[in-house]
Structure formats: C-alpha cells, structure tokens
Write a protein that holds these residues in place. Structure first.
Motif, PDB file in Angstrom:
ATOM      1  N   GLN A   5       0.681  -1.130   0.023  1.00 36.87           N
ATOM      2  CA  GLN A   5       0.052   0.013  -0.144  1.00 36.87           C
ATOM      3  C   GLN A   5       0.815   1.255   0.099  1.00 36.87           C
ATOM      4  O   GLN A   5       0.730   2.233  -0.798  1.00 36.87           O
ATOM      5  CB  GLN A   5      -0.856   0.133   1.205  1.00 36.87           C
ATOM      6  N   TYR A   8       2.957   1.741  -3.437  1.00 35.72           N
ATOM      7  CA  TYR A   8       1.991   2.088  -4.520  1.00 35.72           C
ATOM      8  C   TYR A   8       1.499   3.544  -4.276  1.00 35.72           C
ATOM      9  O   TYR A   8       1.307   4.256  -5.564  1.00 35.72           O
ATOM     10  CB  TYR A   8       0.992   1.107  -4.835  1.00 35.72           C
ATOM     11  N   ILE A  70      -2.869  -4.571  -1.349  1.00 33.01           N
ATOM     12  CA  ILE A  70      -3.791  -3.698  -2.007  1.00 33.01           C
ATOM     13  C   ILE A  70      -5.162  -4.336  -1.858  1.00 33.01           C
ATOM     14  O   ILE A  70      -5.297  -5.658  -2.420  1.00 33.01           O
ATOM     15  CB  ILE A  70      -3.388  -3.590  -3.212  1.00 33.01           C
ATOM     16  N   ARG A  72      -9.576  -4.188  -3.187  1.00 29.02           N
ATOM     17  CA  ARG A  72     -10.287  -4.114  -4.034  1.00 29.02           C
ATOM     18  C   ARG A  72     -10.521  -2.412  -4.336  1.00 29.02           C
ATOM     19  O   ARG A  72     -10.460  -1.693  -3.487  1.00 29.02           O
ATOM     20  CB  ARG A  72     -11.700  -4.749  -3.968  1.00 29.02           C
ATOM     21  N   TRP A  73     -10.797  -2.181  -5.566  1.00 33.54           N
ATOM     22  CA  TRP A  73     -10.939  -0.885  -5.862  1.00 33.54           C
ATOM     23  C   TRP A  73     -12.317  -0.237  -5.714  1.00 33.54           C
ATOM     24  O   TRP A  73     -13.279  -1.048  -5.739  1.00 33.54           O
ATOM     25  CB  TRP A  73     -10.765  -0.499  -7.747  1.00 33.54           C
ATOM     26  N   TRP A  75     -14.912   1.533  -6.593  1.00 35.47           N
ATOM     27  CA  TRP A  75     -15.519   2.092  -7.972  1.00 35.47           C
ATOM     28  C   TRP A  75     -16.487   3.164  -7.672  1.00 35.47           C
ATOM     29  O   TRP A  75     -16.308   4.263  -8.240  1.00 35.47           O
ATOM     30  CB  TRP A  75     -15.731   1.032  -8.742  1.00 35.47           C
ATOM     31  N   MET A  78     -15.008   6.472  -6.365  1.00 35.69           N
ATOM     32  CA  MET A  78     -13.958   7.068  -7.449  1.00 35.69           C
ATOM     33  C   MET A  78     -14.679   7.741  -8.752  1.00 35.69           C
ATOM     34  O   MET A  78     -14.561   8.829  -9.093  1.00 35.69           O
ATOM     35  CB  MET A  78     -13.100   5.961  -8.085  1.00 35.69           C
TER      36      MET A  78
END
Length: 161
Positions: A5, A8, A70, A72-73, A75, A78
């Motif tokens: 984490q 990135y 990392i 899940r995104w 979404w 975002m």
C-alpha cells in the motif's frame, strides 16, 4: 515486500508530482527573486515527487508489522468524485456545443456537492444541502467578494441577460 500500500501510494505521488513538474516547464519558471507562473507548480511537483520517492523507499526498505495488501478498487467513490468535478466544470461554464447553459458558481457548487456526497456509504439530502449551502456562501465570500474574480456566479437564466 509486505507494505505494498505504501509503495503504490508513493509511486502515485511520484508520478503525479513528476507530471506536474513536467507540465510546469511549459510556463516561464523564473527565479526565486522573480517567480514566473511555472515556479510554484514546478516546486510543488518536485516536492511531491521527492515525497513519493521517500515513501516508496521506506516501503521497500522497512518491514511492516503486518501485511498491507492492496484491496479492491472502490469504484463507486472514485466515479462519484471524478463525475462531481467534471460536472462542476461543465456547470461553471456550460457546454455551448450541446446548448447547455452555464449554471454559474452557485449551481456548480450545489451540483458538485450532491454528486460528491454519493461517494459515501450513506446519502442524506438534508446534510448534503446544508454542506452545499455553506460551501456556496464561503465560495461567494472568498472568490467574488474578497478576490473579485470575474466568472458567472448565477445561472444564466436567472442573471437576466
């Protein structure tokens, strides 16, 4: 590497900072005594890139207490935040090619706030309206009254032009 984490996040800081610094080179930079319009963006971009490099280095050299993988995104947040910012830009100036009139600063702030509030886990209309009203009042005070910036404040259909 256990701390992906941080690695990135540092990489993202370094990329964004480098992009801003590179973009700032298109403007006159000047010197610290006579700063040009590219001076501050270049300085902040370089500082952000260096911070990103330090975070990446720290993540690579030092072991974390636990594995920070990392996930899940997210979404929904975002998309909501990006859409809110794009809609604010459209609301501020309109889209003449699609015959969409400008909603001005006030309409743009309300639109931005309501769409951005959709990014959270819960949406309460009353809270969003109060936040939008406070942001609109503070923005009017800061940008129109104090800084005297010239841009549409009210929707064109209310301005009487």
């Amino acid at each position: 590497m256990k701390n992906t984490q941080d690695f990135y996040a540092g990489l993202l800081f370094a990329l964004v900072g480098s992009a801003f610094a590179w973009g700032a080179l298109g403007y006159q930079v000047g010197s610290s005594g006579r700063m040009g319009p590219g001076f501050v963006p270049l300085l902040l971009g370089v500082l952000l890139a260096l911070l990103g490099g330090a975070v990446m280095l720290g993540a690579a050299l030092f072991q974390a207490d636990r594995v920070n993988a990392i996930g899940r995104w997210a979404w929904k947040p975002m998309v909501a935040i990006i859409a809110a910012n794009l809609l604010f830009g459209v609301a501020l100036g309109g889209l003449p090619s699609l015959k969409l009139p400008a909603l001005g600063l006030m309409g743009g702030i309300y639109l931005l706030t309501f769409v951005a509030c959709l990014a959270g886990e819960r949406f309460k209309l009353k809270e969003a309206a109060l936040l939008a009203t406070a942001l609109a009042a503070l923005s009017y005070l800061a940008f129109v009254l104090l800084l005297k910036l010239q841009f549409p404040v009210w929707p064109v259909f209310l301005a009487g032009n």
